[in-house]
Structure formats: structure tokens, C-alpha cells
Design a protein around this motif. Sequence first.
Motif, short mmCIF file in Angstrom:
data_model
loop_
_atom_site.label_atom_id
_atom_site.label_comp_id
_atom_site.label_asym_id
_atom_site.label_seq_id
_atom_site.Cartn_x
_atom_site.Cartn_y
_atom_site.Cartn_z
N LYS A 1 -9.78 -6.41 7.79
CA LYS A 1 -8.88 -5.71 6.88
C LYS A 1 -9.39 -4.31 6.57
O LYS A 1 -8.64 -3.34 6.57
CB LYS A 1 -8.72 -6.52 5.59
N GLU A 2 -10.69 -4.20 6.29
CA GLU A 2 -11.25 -2.89 5.96
C GLU A 2 -11.25 -1.98 7.18
O GLU A 2 -11.04 -0.76 7.07
CB GLU A 2 -12.67 -3.06 5.41
N GLU B 1 -1.86 2.53 -2.35
CA GLU B 1 -2.10 1.21 -1.79
C GLU B 1 -1.85 0.18 -2.88
O GLU B 1 -2.17 0.41 -4.05
CB GLU B 1 -3.53 1.06 -1.27
N ASP C 1 -2.89 -9.77 -4.39
CA ASP C 1 -3.62 -11.03 -4.33
C ASP C 1 -3.63 -11.73 -5.68
O ASP C 1 -3.58 -11.08 -6.74
CB ASP C 1 -5.06 -10.81 -3.89
N GLN D 1 -9.04 -2.04 9.58
CA GLN D 1 -7.67 -1.57 9.76
C GLN D 1 -7.34 -0.46 8.77
O GLN D 1 -6.63 0.51 9.11
CB GLN D 1 -6.69 -2.73 9.59
N ARG D 2 -7.84 -0.58 7.53
CA ARG D 2 -7.64 0.49 6.54
C ARG D 2 -8.24 1.79 7.04
O ARG D 2 -7.64 2.86 6.88
CB ARG D 2 -8.29 0.12 5.20
N PRO E 1 -10.93 -1.12 -4.07
CA PRO E 1 -11.12 -0.76 -2.66
C PRO E 1 -11.79 0.61 -2.48
O PRO E 1 -11.78 1.45 -3.37
CB PRO E 1 -9.69 -0.75 -2.10
N ASP F 1 -2.23 -4.01 -4.20
CA ASP F 1 -2.98 -5.26 -4.08
C ASP F 1 -2.16 -6.33 -4.79
O ASP F 1 -1.93 -6.23 -6.00
CB ASP F 1 -4.36 -5.11 -4.73
N ASN G 1 -6.09 3.26 9.90
CA ASN G 1 -4.87 3.85 9.34
C ASN G 1 -5.14 5.14 8.60
O ASN G 1 -4.36 6.09 8.68
CB ASN G 1 -4.19 2.84 8.39
#
Length: 304
Positions: A1-2, A22, A26, A4-5, A34, A24, A8
Motif C-alpha cells: 500500500k505504501e 487522501e 478504516d 503504491q502511494r 500517513p 482513510d 502515485n
Amino acid sequence: KELQRRVNALFDIGQGVTHKFETDTDTAYTKTVPTGAKLMSVKSIGGHSEAIDGEIISAGTTEIVEQGKNLFDKSGKENSDAYTIPMYYNGRYKGLKIPCENGDYIISTKHKSGYVSGMSKSVYVFDSEIRTDNNITGLIIEHLTGYGYNVDKTGIISVKHGYIILSVFSGESTSTDRKSFFDLCDIQIEKSPTATAYAPFHRNEYPIPETIKALSGYGIEGNVTDYEAKTYTQNNTIDGTAIKALDTPIVTDISTLIPDDFLRNIEVEAGGSVIFKNSNDNYHIPVPSEEEYIVKLSEVGGTT
């Protein structure tokens, strides 16, 4: 995930974008801020109910805690009277219990200009066990003989019992001796895979207004406070044994119950945390929530 961040972020930087929003969504009791995050707005917080010991317990958030990445608050730690727990060398050196969640932590120290090796005879240890035998255990930060002093150190400590023990014997072990050490040595405890640059301890608490907590069904599973739309929606009720859906959801306008800027644009620190404390906080019940961060893409992409 990190990863991919980061990919991007590098793409967006190439398009001339410097900052981005961004979100979140969750469900959690504690969330990690982050990389690159500068400001956070809480968009919504939901209730959550769990069956615990035969009873349905609901988590109505009572306050949001914004905690910096450095978990070590040095204020008051020089007080000699605070060190009461026998640690090692047959209890000659005393410890101070610092509550924290179980898990692995990185502890790092940075000596400032002006710190010299002869200023104190120091034994300085972080541990996760209470020891009364002759063995020094844990992460040794300072020791006059054999372990080195006036040396920046980094180490991992595994917390298993809900606390870290800080044990100190510095000079004559007075408050003055300890204060001189704290003034000239920055200590950082962080829940991170690697040590990061030092930042002072900080913690900000944002209580939920009593008028919000008093809303019917607050904290029950499926009921949501929307701080962006400024509404509270009650979808469910509870009889003690079960959650029941209302025939028609009840939507309440809360715009007059909170300030316009409530939970908006809160300064945050990457690697820090956001905690959703609730009325049954002994259980650390996770709750659904949505936060929006403004992030600096150069920090996410690793270009600064």
C-alpha cells in the motif's frame, strides 16, 4: 500500500501537483498518520457495538486524541521521587513505569552540543521487564563503563506487559543531574520499523461535545455523526440483547451543536496517531470513521 502511494505521488509530482487529498475509511481504535500528512479533517465517526462477556457494549467516541510520533514525554521524568520500581543491581537503580500498548518500539537518542562524557556517571536503561537481579537488561542508552556514553544510539524494545520501564542512575541521581541529561539528550520512542528524525512529544485532545454524546443511540452500531454534513443519523437502537433497525432513520441537524471548524484542519505529524477514545475505553473498541488528509507529495514520494 505504501509503495503504491509512493508510485502515485511520483506520477502526480511529474504532473506538477505538490499536495493532494487522501482519505482513510478504516475501522480502528487507533490510526497511524500517513507519510506526508500535514492537516487532517474528521469527516464522520460511526458507532460500533460488540458482544463482550454476554453483554452488548457500544463505543460512543468521547474524544479524539492526536498524538505525535514521539511517545516519550520527558516532562517530569527528572523527578527523583518518581523512580520507585526496583530494576537491577539488586534494586540499586530504580525505574519509572511508562504505560504503552504492547508491540515493538524503536528508541533513539541524540546528544546535543554541550553534552560531554564527564558531566555524569550514567546508567540509563529502557526495559519491558521489572528486574531485581544483578543483570542489566533491555536497551542501554548510557553507561559509564563498557557500554559507551555521549554516543547516539538506536535500538528495538518489545513491550509485552503494557509498559516500558525507564531506569536512571545519573551522577548523584538527583533531579538536577537528570534534568541536565534530558536538556542535552533528545530521546524518542516511536512505533515505527525504523528510527526517524527527532520531534518533540506532543498530544492534543479534542473532546466530543456533551450535546453530541447525548443524542439518542449515540455509539450504537450503524449510527453515524457526519461532521462534514453536520448531521447525526440514527439507524439502529438496542434493547440490551440485540441491535434493532429503526423503521425510519432519524436525521438530526447538528450544525448548532458544534463550531463550524470542529475537527477541521487539525495539524498532524506523519508517523503519529489518531485515537478514538470511547466511553468503554478499557476495551479499545474500534469504530468506523473517515478522515481526510492534506499530504505533501514530495514527502510521500521520497524526493525531500
